[in-house]
Motif scaffolding. Structure first.
Motif, PDB file in Angstrom:
ATOM      1  N   ILE A   1      22.124  21.957  24.665  1.00  0.00           N
ATOM      2  CA  ILE A   1      22.958  23.104  24.991  1.00  0.00           C
ATOM      3  C   ILE A   1      22.326  24.383  24.468  1.00  0.00           C
ATOM      4  CG2 ILE A   1      25.189  24.166  24.577  1.00  0.00           C
ATOM      5  CD1 ILE A   1      26.252  21.263  24.294  1.00  0.00           C
ATOM      6  N   PHE A   2      21.824  24.303  23.253  1.00  0.00           N
ATOM      7  CA  PHE A   2      21.237  25.498  22.661  1.00  0.00           C
ATOM      8  C   PHE A   2      20.022  25.957  23.449  1.00  0.00           C
ATOM      9  CE2 PHE A   2      19.217  28.218  19.618  1.00  0.00           C
ATOM     10  CZ  PHE A   2      20.287  28.788  18.959  1.00  0.00           C
TER      11      PHE A   2
ATOM     12  N   LEU B   1      19.391  25.282  26.546  1.00  0.00           N
ATOM     13  CA  LEU B   1      19.760  25.591  27.931  1.00  0.00           C
ATOM     14  C   LEU B   1      19.839  27.091  28.168  1.00  0.00           C
ATOM     15  CD1 LEU B   1      20.917  24.783  30.751  1.00  0.00           C
ATOM     16  CD2 LEU B   1      23.136  24.567  29.674  1.00  0.00           C
ATOM     17  N   GLY B   2      20.429  27.822  27.242  1.00  0.00           N
ATOM     18  CA  GLY B   2      20.592  29.256  27.448  1.00  0.00           C
ATOM     19  C   GLY B   2      19.551  30.086  26.718  1.00  0.00           C
TER      20      GLY B   2
ATOM     21  N   GLU C   1      17.390  32.565  28.729  1.00  0.00           N
ATOM     22  CA  GLU C   1      18.232  33.668  29.197  1.00  0.00           C
ATOM     23  C   GLU C   1      18.554  34.624  28.042  1.00  0.00           C
ATOM     24  OE1 GLU C   1      18.937  34.460  32.123  1.00  0.00           O
ATOM     25  OE2 GLU C   1      20.567  35.906  31.829  1.00  0.00           O
ATOM     26  N   LEU C   2      18.810  34.051  26.873  1.00  0.00           N
ATOM     27  CA  LEU C   2      19.095  34.886  25.701  1.00  0.00           C
ATOM     28  C   LEU C   2      17.896  35.767  25.351  1.00  0.00           C
ATOM     29  CD1 LEU C   2      20.773  35.550  23.092  1.00  0.00           C
ATOM     30  CD2 LEU C   2      19.500  33.707  22.011  1.00  0.00           C
TER      31      LEU C   2
ATOM     32  N   GLN D   1      17.435  38.475  27.891  1.00  0.00           N
ATOM     33  CA  GLN D   1      18.389  39.584  27.721  1.00  0.00           C
ATOM     34  C   GLN D   1      17.972  40.498  26.579  1.00  0.00           C
ATOM     35  OE1 GLN D   1      22.512  38.686  27.283  1.00  0.00           O
ATOM     36  NE2 GLN D   1      22.770  38.046  29.407  1.00  0.00           N
ATOM     37  N   ILE D   2      17.559  39.897  25.480  1.00  0.00           N
ATOM     38  CA  ILE D   2      17.176  40.715  24.325  1.00  0.00           C
ATOM     39  C   ILE D   2      15.934  41.539  24.654  1.00  0.00           C
ATOM     40  CG2 ILE D   2      16.363  40.633  21.935  1.00  0.00           C
ATOM     41  CD1 ILE D   2      18.167  38.181  21.565  1.00  0.00           C
TER      42      ILE D   2
ATOM     43  N   TRP E   1      16.814  44.300  27.090  1.00  0.00           N
ATOM     44  CA  TRP E   1      17.602  45.317  26.405  1.00  0.00           C
ATOM     45  C   TRP E   1      16.696  46.187  25.526  1.00  0.00           C
ATOM     46  CZ3 TRP E   1      18.656  45.742  21.030  1.00  0.00           C
ATOM     47  CH2 TRP E   1      19.618  46.699  20.702  1.00  0.00           C
TER      48      TRP E   1
ATOM     49  N   MET F   1      27.460  27.165  30.120  1.00  0.00           N
ATOM     50  CA  MET F   1      26.983  27.539  28.785  1.00  0.00           C
ATOM     51  C   MET F   1      28.138  28.035  27.902  1.00  0.00           C
ATOM     52  SD  MET F   1      24.029  27.610  27.564  1.00  0.00           S
ATOM     53  CE  MET F   1      24.095  27.761  25.802  1.00  0.00           C
TER      54      MET F   1
ATOM     55  N   SER G   1      24.785  44.204  28.654  1.00  0.00           N
ATOM     56  CA  SER G   1      23.765  43.198  28.948  1.00  0.00           C
ATOM     57  C   SER G   1      23.544  42.252  27.769  1.00  0.00           C
ATOM     58  CB  SER G   1      22.449  43.872  29.316  1.00  0.00           C
ATOM     59  OG  SER G   1      21.938  44.546  28.191  1.00  0.00           O
ATOM     60  N   LEU G   2      24.254  42.465  26.675  1.00  0.00           N
ATOM     61  CA  LEU G   2      24.041  41.611  25.506  1.00  0.00           C
ATOM     62  C   LEU G   2      25.162  40.598  25.268  1.00  0.00           C
ATOM     63  CD1 LEU G   2      22.461  44.006  22.869  1.00  0.00           C
ATOM     64  CD2 LEU G   2      21.359  42.205  24.167  1.00  0.00           C
ATOM     65  N   THR G   3      25.982  40.335  26.304  1.00  0.00           N
ATOM     66  CA  THR G   3      27.101  39.411  26.085  1.00  0.00           C
ATOM     67  C   THR G   3      26.615  38.028  25.683  1.00  0.00           C
ATOM     68  OG1 THR G   3      27.118  39.026  28.453  1.00  0.00           O
ATOM     69  CG2 THR G   3      28.769  40.533  27.594  1.00  0.00           C
ATOM     70  N   LEU G   4      25.518  37.590  26.311  1.00  0.00           N
ATOM     71  CA  LEU G   4      25.034  36.254  25.978  1.00  0.00           C
ATOM     72  C   LEU G   4      24.559  36.208  24.529  1.00  0.00           C
ATOM     73  CD1 LEU G   4      24.570  33.462  27.335  1.00  0.00           C
ATOM     74  CD2 LEU G   4      22.181  34.091  27.460  1.00  0.00           C
ATOM     75  N   ALA G   5      23.939  37.300  24.104  1.00  0.00           N
ATOM     76  CA  ALA G   5      23.497  37.366  22.716  1.00  0.00           C
ATOM     77  C   ALA G   5      24.699  37.219  21.783  1.00  0.00           C
ATOM     78  CB  ALA G   5      22.769  38.671  22.457  1.00  0.00           C
TER      79      ALA G   5
ATOM     80  N   TYR H   1      25.739  33.618  21.715  1.00  0.00           N
ATOM     81  CA  TYR H   1      24.801  32.830  20.941  1.00  0.00           C
ATOM     82  C   TYR H   1      24.954  33.038  19.445  1.00  0.00           C
ATOM     83  CZ  TYR H   1      21.759  29.999  23.722  1.00  0.00           C
ATOM     84  OH  TYR H   1      21.266  28.975  24.456  1.00  0.00           O
TER      85      TYR H   1
ATOM     86  N   PHE I   1      27.625  30.956  18.389  1.00  0.00           N
ATOM     87  CA  PHE I   1      27.184  29.574  18.485  1.00  0.00           C
ATOM     88  C   PHE I   1      26.359  29.189  17.252  1.00  0.00           C
ATOM     89  CE2 PHE I   1      24.632  26.441  21.327  1.00  0.00           C
ATOM     90  CZ  PHE I   1      25.406  25.405  20.898  1.00  0.00           C
TER      91      PHE I   1
END
Lengths: 321, 243, 289
Positions: free
Chosen positions: A116-117, A119-120, A123-124, A127-128, A131, C224, C262-266, C269, C272
């Motif tokens: 799970i970790f 998996l994203g 994408e994480l 995004q960083i 950004w 996710m 744009s940082l929602t996933l961050a 995580y 998490f």
């Protein structure tokens, strides 16, 4: 255990010969076949590196795209100011560091958390990176201009694949490799035999991630113009899993058996039926789980063992009769 | 009297509201063979898990040669010299017998590698009665032979304390004789052993001393014969009505 | 500040439904369903289709979508997943197999939806009026979706804790072997739990579609989020999932409006990682042995 057996020497010589032969390819063709060969070597390196970790541990890692993208970005960001080989090193270090972080957070826990970790993860990181790029620079993409051509990239990937194989072979002969086999068999026994299971897994994940980062760095000049969405394309992670499992992860050379036909097939599908790519991937996953759970090499090994046992059983039966 | 090698001081393990081991203390001396007995569910295996580090005690302390080991992770405790076997035999199914034993030699207290580890493995396999069977896949072995492999693996690490969790369970009478002789031989070589066991004949013939647990509490400790005739022990095994 | 809180809470209703679906599938049927997000997307599309062609109100549409999703997921479990449960020698092997098989389903369904609808984003207008809470305005559709989600979650809670079938499901979640001993049909209960999980997720999707722009390939993102909620709340824990959904909804909204959308996933995580490092057994979970 430390000296080479005759079989190992034979395999080593054959591997070197094959490598030399493969390295001649750009002198024969610089068009379609070279580009196909680049893809095959790229995935051979990625899948073998993936298997270094995921093979013995059975942890399905989807972090490939994250490591790969970091490698690509390490080159893209500084290619104008620093020498390329140094940046490839940067890529390895960045990907290895990310692997260490992910490993520390997840590898003490069960496999599901890890999947799970990862998996994203791509994408994480994407995004960083996007950004940060938007915040600190004005450009959305990056140009990578070098005088490296397709064939240079091919040779570098070929060398990387050889290096991954060599590393895998050395690991298999080392304490770490033995520890991983024990962990794969029974983690409880491993712990009570004195193996620091978390440390062993993290070490292997870092090695695997660093190689994938190098592959990403090598490929940066190939793209020319680099965007976060292509560098961190999550499909890379899934394709690597499919190909490695298709080939089989029990042996070091297993993944390659899956890579060669699948890259050719993928090439065919993306040209003719690009809309059907997700469906093809879906069916591949299902086919692997239901038809080839041990991969092609695993299946071949089963068949071989059955033939062997039949051959030995037959004379015995005749004797009995 | 020889020195104390393992000291358990008021060890306690609680799972939520259930106290599986309730402030248990005892000591084991160098070269001793201690029996840890008690009815089902009395907390014996939990006690072994606390010593080997599979579980961490909620409170209390366990020390190996005066050095605190409770709270360390299982692999550190193994390296300090606590080896164990498992209630349901656990071998490494994809490997040969010799490779199984090597696991202990390579990663345990000895930390051997290469020829030395392999040599030791074959030597230990011979000692547990599996001479010349080192290359056999362990999956193809009988139950007692797998138990032998497991014992050899534990011995390969050169443990200061060997924990046997019902190592004799599931053996038929003739195998049991062999098993008892084997444990006795290992102990005679100077190995300190704690054995959890249900087979009372084995406890009587092997152990010098035993600790009896019931419902997580230590109810008796001492020489085997006197302990087994202790009314409280009999009550724990048979229930109040029969005592 | 209250605006962030309210928006986050409204969003969390649908998150909770999706996560409850997943936690039932993983907790009871033992299948880590990574194609869960595709069920959600299918829910979005069906709700839109019902609304656009038959002018069926999406909330009423749940009465069609839920049974349909139940049947479809029951079929998927019986055909594709139960054989894996039967052949698995260990929990670990089932875990790997089910992850790979549901990846297969993920791409298969995503591919089919991409072929049907293409990659564009869709949305439709339903109850786009202003609704006032504590002095600020919110979309009425969000409020209605939240209310419907709460109603479904409460119904689920009563089902699990007050009925025989629900109790059987919780028993299977705790220990399939012992459940079998007290005459619970484990295979059937698992199939029903998986199907029910799918139905909940599809309802979440249908409600989401009333206020959210969706496309055929966004399933993974929601899988996710659902996974993270499930782990935060503790596998199989209904209360935990609801609370974790609230936290996630508010945290996402806060990061999106205070730092950068744009940082929602961050943000997800970060939560998490904190959970994995400090409470991997879930917020209410006890340390297991």
């Amino acid at each position: 255990m430390t000296r080479l057996s005759q079989k190992e020497i034979a395999i080593g010589v054959a591997a070197i010969l094959f490598l030399a032969l493969a390295a001649m390819l750009p002198f024969v063709d610089q068009g379609y076949y070279l580009s196909l060969a680049v893809n095959i070597t790229l995935y051979a390196a990625l899948c073998t590196a993936w298997t270094l970790f995921s093979g013995p541990t059975h942890y399905v890692s989807l972090a490939t795209a994250a490591f790969f993208g970091l490698g690509t970005y390490a080159v893209a960001l500084w290619v104008d100011v620093l020498p390329f080989p140094l940046l490839v090193g940067f890529g390895a270090v960045a990907a290895g560091a990310l692997a260490a972080l992910v490993g520390v957070a997840t590898l003490r826990l069960s496999g599901v958390y890890f999947v799970i970790f990862t998996l994203g993860l791509a994408e994480l990181v994407r995004q960083i990176v996007t950004w940060a790029q938007g915040k600190f620079t004005t450009r959305m993409g990056l140009y990578v201009f070098t005088d490296l051509r397709e064939m240079h990239i091919y040779w570098m990937l070929l060398a990387l694949t050889a290096l991954v194989f060599l590393t895998g072979w050395l690991i298999n002969r080392s304490r770490l490799g033995f520890a991983m086999r024990i962990i794969g068999d029974d983690e409880t026994v491993a712990r009570h035999s004195g193996i620091d299971t978390a440390k062993a897994k993290i070490a292997l994940f870092v090695i695997s991630g660093a190689f994938i980062g190098i592959a990403g760095a090598i490929c940066a000049p190939r793209y020319g113009y680099i965007q976060a969405t292509t560098a961190f394309n999550p499909m890379t992670s899934f394709l690597v899993v499919i190909m490695a499992l298709l080939g089989g992860t029990k042996r070091l050379w297993g993944p390659i058996v899956g890579v060669i036909p699948f890259v050719i097939l993928m090439d065919f599908i993306t040209v003719r039926f690009s809309n059907y790519m997700p469906i093809a991937m879906g069916l591949s996953f299902l086919a692997i789980v239901f038809l080839l759970p041990q991969g092609v090499t695993g299946r071949l090994e089963q068949v071989w063992n059955r033939l062997q046992s039949r051959r030995t059983a037959k004379p015995a039966a005749e004797k009995a009769a | 009297m020889s020195a104390v090698i393992l000291g358990v001081h008021a060890a306690r393990k609680a799972f939520g509201g259930l106290v599986a081991v309730n402030d248990v203390s005892f000591e084991v001396r160098q070269g001793e063979l201690l029996g840890l007995i008690g009815p089902n569910g009395s907390g014996k295996t939990t006690m072994l898990n606390l010593i080997s580090g599979a579980l961490k005690p909620t409170t209390g302390e366990i020390a190996l040669e005066g050095e605190r080991i409770s709270g360390l992770s299982a692999h550190r405790i193994a390296r300090k010299g606590v080896a164990r076997t498992f209630q349901l035999v656990r071998v490494l199914p994809s490997m040969s017998a010799a490779q199984n034993v090597m696991a202990g030699a390579v990663f345990g207290r000895r930390r051997l590698w290469g020829e030395a580890a392999l040599h030791l493995s074959h030597e230990l396999l011979e000692r547990v009665g599996l001479k010349g069977r080192g290359d056999m896949p362990v999956g193809a072995m009988t139950y007692i032979d797998q138990k032998r492999v497991e014992l050899a693996r534990a011995l390969a690490s050169d443990p200061r304390v060997l924990l046997l969790d019902e190592w004799l369970a599931g053996l038929n009478p003739s195998e049991l004789k062999i098993g008892i002789a084997l444990i006795e031989q290992v102990n005679r070589e100077g190995r300190t052993i704690i054995m959890v066991e249900h087979v009372m004949d084995a406890i009587r013939s092997l152990c010098g001393r035993c600790v009896v647990m019931s419902s997580g509490v230590k109810i008796a400790e001492g020489g085997v014969d006197e302990t087994l005739s202790n009314p409280e022990v009999i009550r724990a095994y048979l229930g109040d009505d029969d005592a | 500040m209250t605006q962030i809180l309210v928006t986050g809470i409204l969003l969390s209703g649908t998150y909770a439904l999706i996560a409850l679906g997943l936690t039932l599938q993983y907790g009871v049927a033992r299948i880590m369903n990574l194609a869960n997000g595709e069920t959600l997307v299918a829910g979005c599309f069906i709700a839109m289709w019902l609304f656009a062609t038959l002018t069926i109100n999406p909330v009423v549409g749940l009465l069609i979508i839920a049974p349909a999703a139940f049947a479809a997921n029951w079929g998927i479990y019986r055909v594709a997943l139960e054989p894996l449960v039967k052949r698995a020698k260990s929990r670990g092997q089932l875990e790997v197999d089910s992850i790979l098989a549901t990846f297969g389903l993920l791409f298969l369904f995503q591919g089919i939806m991409l072929l049907t609808f293409g990659g564009e984003y869709f949305n439709y207008t339903f109850l786009a009026q202003r609704f006032e809470i504590l002095g600020s305005g919110y979309g009425l559709n969000r409020v209605v979706a939240f209310a419907a989600a709460v109603a479904i979650a409460v119904a689920l809670y009563f089902f699990l804790y007050r009925t025989r079938h629900g109790t059987a499901m919780r028993a299977v979640a705790v220990d399939p072997k012992s459940a079998n001993l007290v005459a619970i049909d484990v295979a059937r209960t698992a199939a029903i739990a998986f199907a029910l999980g799918g139905a909940l997720t599809a309802c979440g999707g249908a409600l989401l579609s009333t206020f959210y722009t969706f496309n055929a390939s966004m399933g993974v993102v929601f899988t996710m989020k659902a996974l993270i909620i499930v782990i935060m709340g503790g596998v199989g824990d209904v209360r935990g999932a609801v609370l974790a959904a609230l936290i996630l909804g508010v945290a996402e909204t806060a990061v999106a409006s205070l730092i950068d959308p744009s940082l929602t996933l961050a943000a997800t995580y970060t939560l998490f990682i904190v959970v994995l490092l400090f409470r991997p057994q879930g917020m209410f979970g006890r340390q297991t042995t």
